[in-house]
Each structure stands twice: as structure tokens, then as C-alpha cells.
Design a protein around this motif. Structure first.
Motif, PDB file in Angstrom:
ATOM      1  N   LYS A  48      66.950  46.247  84.648  1.00 56.57           N
ATOM      2  CA  LYS A  48      67.629  45.845  83.425  1.00 56.57           C
ATOM      3  C   LYS A  48      67.518  46.885  82.315  1.00 56.57           C
ATOM      4  N   GLY A  49      66.695  47.889  82.487  1.00 61.03           N
ATOM      5  CA  GLY A  49      66.434  48.831  81.416  1.00 61.03           C
ATOM      6  C   GLY A  49      65.170  48.434  80.683  1.00 61.03           C
ATOM      7  N   LEU A  50      64.597  49.355  79.959  1.00 69.53           N
ATOM      8  CA  LEU A  50      63.303  49.149  79.320  1.00 69.53           C
ATOM      9  C   LEU A  50      63.299  47.954  78.363  1.00 69.53           C
ATOM     10  N   TYR A  51      64.241  47.904  77.436  1.00 73.84           N
ATOM     11  CA  TYR A  51      64.194  46.868  76.402  1.00 73.84           C
ATOM     12  C   TYR A  51      64.467  45.480  76.952  1.00 73.84           C
ATOM     13  N   GLN A  52      65.442  45.355  77.830  1.00 73.26           N
ATOM     14  CA  GLN A  52      65.706  44.056  78.445  1.00 73.26           C
ATOM     15  C   GLN A  52      64.572  43.670  79.383  1.00 73.26           C
ATOM     16  N   GLY A  53      63.971  44.658  80.033  1.00 73.18           N
ATOM     17  CA  GLY A  53      62.832  44.392  80.915  1.00 73.18           C
ATOM     18  C   GLY A  53      61.650  43.863  80.144  1.00 73.18           C
ATOM     19  N   ILE A  54      61.379  44.445  78.989  1.00 75.01           N
ATOM     20  CA  ILE A  54      60.272  43.976  78.143  1.00 75.01           C
ATOM     21  C   ILE A  54      60.542  42.548  77.680  1.00 75.01           C
ATOM     22  N   HIS A  55      61.748  42.292  77.224  1.00 75.72           N
ATOM     23  CA  HIS A  55      62.088  40.944  76.759  1.00 75.72           C
ATOM     24  C   HIS A  55      61.894  39.921  77.876  1.00 75.72           C
ATOM     25  N   ALA A  56      62.381  40.225  79.060  1.00 74.76           N
ATOM     26  CA  ALA A  56      62.245  39.299  80.188  1.00 74.76           C
ATOM     27  C   ALA A  56      60.788  39.120  80.590  1.00 74.76           C
ATOM     28  N   ARG A  59      58.733  36.894  78.150  1.00 71.58           N
ATOM     29  CA  ARG A  59      59.215  35.524  77.960  1.00 71.58           C
ATOM     30  C   ARG A  59      58.148  34.487  78.311  1.00 71.58           C
ATOM     31  N   ASN A  60      57.417  34.683  79.398  1.00 73.62           N
ATOM     32  CA  ASN A  60      56.415  33.713  79.832  1.00 73.62           C
ATOM     33  C   ASN A  60      54.992  34.200  79.620  1.00 73.62           C
ATOM     34  N   THR A  61      54.818  35.178  78.752  1.00 73.24           N
ATOM     35  CA  THR A  61      53.504  35.742  78.488  1.00 73.24           C
ATOM     36  C   THR A  61      52.872  35.041  77.292  1.00 73.24           C
TER      37      THR A  61
END
Length: 161
Positions: A48-56, A59-61
Motif C-alpha cells: 500500500k505504500g509507507l503512509y497507508q501501510g502505517i495507517h493500516a 489501526r489495531n495497535t
């Protein structure tokens, strides 16, 4: 398991400097029955790319452990990841590496409002001081993961909006 927590690294695991290895810190946290992942493990495989990967990934952290070093603070991507985490999840800062230049920049500013453990002076597991620091960290981490009121209070006290 008590939930998920994140261990953010000093840029890349393979280039970790200093006497505290974030991978060993992750193993120690897991040995207490808490799920833990390294940012490199999750984000390195993201399509997904760095920023979308971080957001995803966040999410459950429920908590982020920021392993901050001079090398980490010098990385624009790591600083973005740190700021994103601090604005969304309770964070615990663990100083690693060999120095403290990071305290003078943006990383130092954002980290100054977070719970802090110094593993530069007291490396883990190499010193009794480091072991004591980790025992305190584990206790606070466990409380944060198990007690929603404590976690929410922490968020209100430490979040930048």
C-alpha cells in the motif's frame, strides 16, 4: 495475549547501533505474553505504500514503543512514523543507540511528552539498570494494554492535536 503493541525501530533493524537490540526487546515483550511486531516486519511487506501501510498497521495497535536513536531521528520516514503514532496511540519512548543528538530536533520535541526509558546509558540486557528499566516498561505496558481508562487518560495527557 493482552493485545498488540508496536516496536518502532532505529531506521533498519540490520543497522541498529548501540548495545540494545530492538529485536531482543520485542522478544522480551513477547515472553510476557504480549503480542508485538516490528515496523519493519509490517511495513516492509506492505503493497500500500509507507503512509497507508502505517495507517493500516496502527489501526489495531494499542501502544507504540518508539526505539529512538540519532539514526532514527535523522530519517524523515521514521520521524513521520513517530509523529503519526504519537497523535494516535499511547507511546513509550526507549532511547537506544549511542547518543542523544536526537533530543535537539523534532524527535526530541515530540518525545518529550511521552514516558521515557534510557537504554543508552543502561543497555538491555547487558546491565542491571537496563533490566530494571525493562521491568518498569513491561509493568506500564501491561497496565496500558489491560486498562482502557488508563490508556484513554494517557492519550488525553500525551497526544498532540
Amino acid at each position: 495475549m493482552f493485545g498488540c503493541c508496536v516496536l518502532c525501530l532505529q531506521g533498519q533493524v540490520s543497522s541498529a547501533s548501540g548495545d540494545t537490540d530492538p529485536r531482543f526487546l520485542k522478544q522480551t515483550i513477547e515472553s510476557y505474553g504480549m503480542r508485538c511486531w516490528l515496523d519493519e516486519e509490517q511495513l516492509g511487506t506492505s503493497t500500500k505504500g509507507l503512509y497507508q501501510g502505517i495507517h493500516a498497521a496502527f489501526r489495531n495497535t494499542k501502544c507504540v514503543i518508539l526505539c529512538v536513536s540519532d539514526e532514527y531521528a535523522a530519517s524523515a520516514n521514521c520521524c513521520m512514523e513517530m509523529q503519526y503514532a504519537i497523535r494516535r496511540v499511547p507511546c513509550i519512548v526507549v532511547a537506544v543507540g549511542t547518543g542523544y543528538r536526537w533530543r535537539k530536533g523534532i524527535a526530541g520535541y515530540f518525545c518529550s511528552f511521552q514516558e521515557y526509558y534510557d537504554l543508552v546509558v543502561n543497555p538491555f540486557p547487558g546491565t542491571a539498570g537496563g533490566v530494571t528499566q525493562i521491568e518498569k516498561l513491561i509493568g506500564n505496558l501491561r497496565r496500558m494494554l489491560e486498562d482502557p481508562e488508563y490508556r484513554e487518560c494517557w492519550l488525553r495527557a500525551c497526544r498532540f492535536n
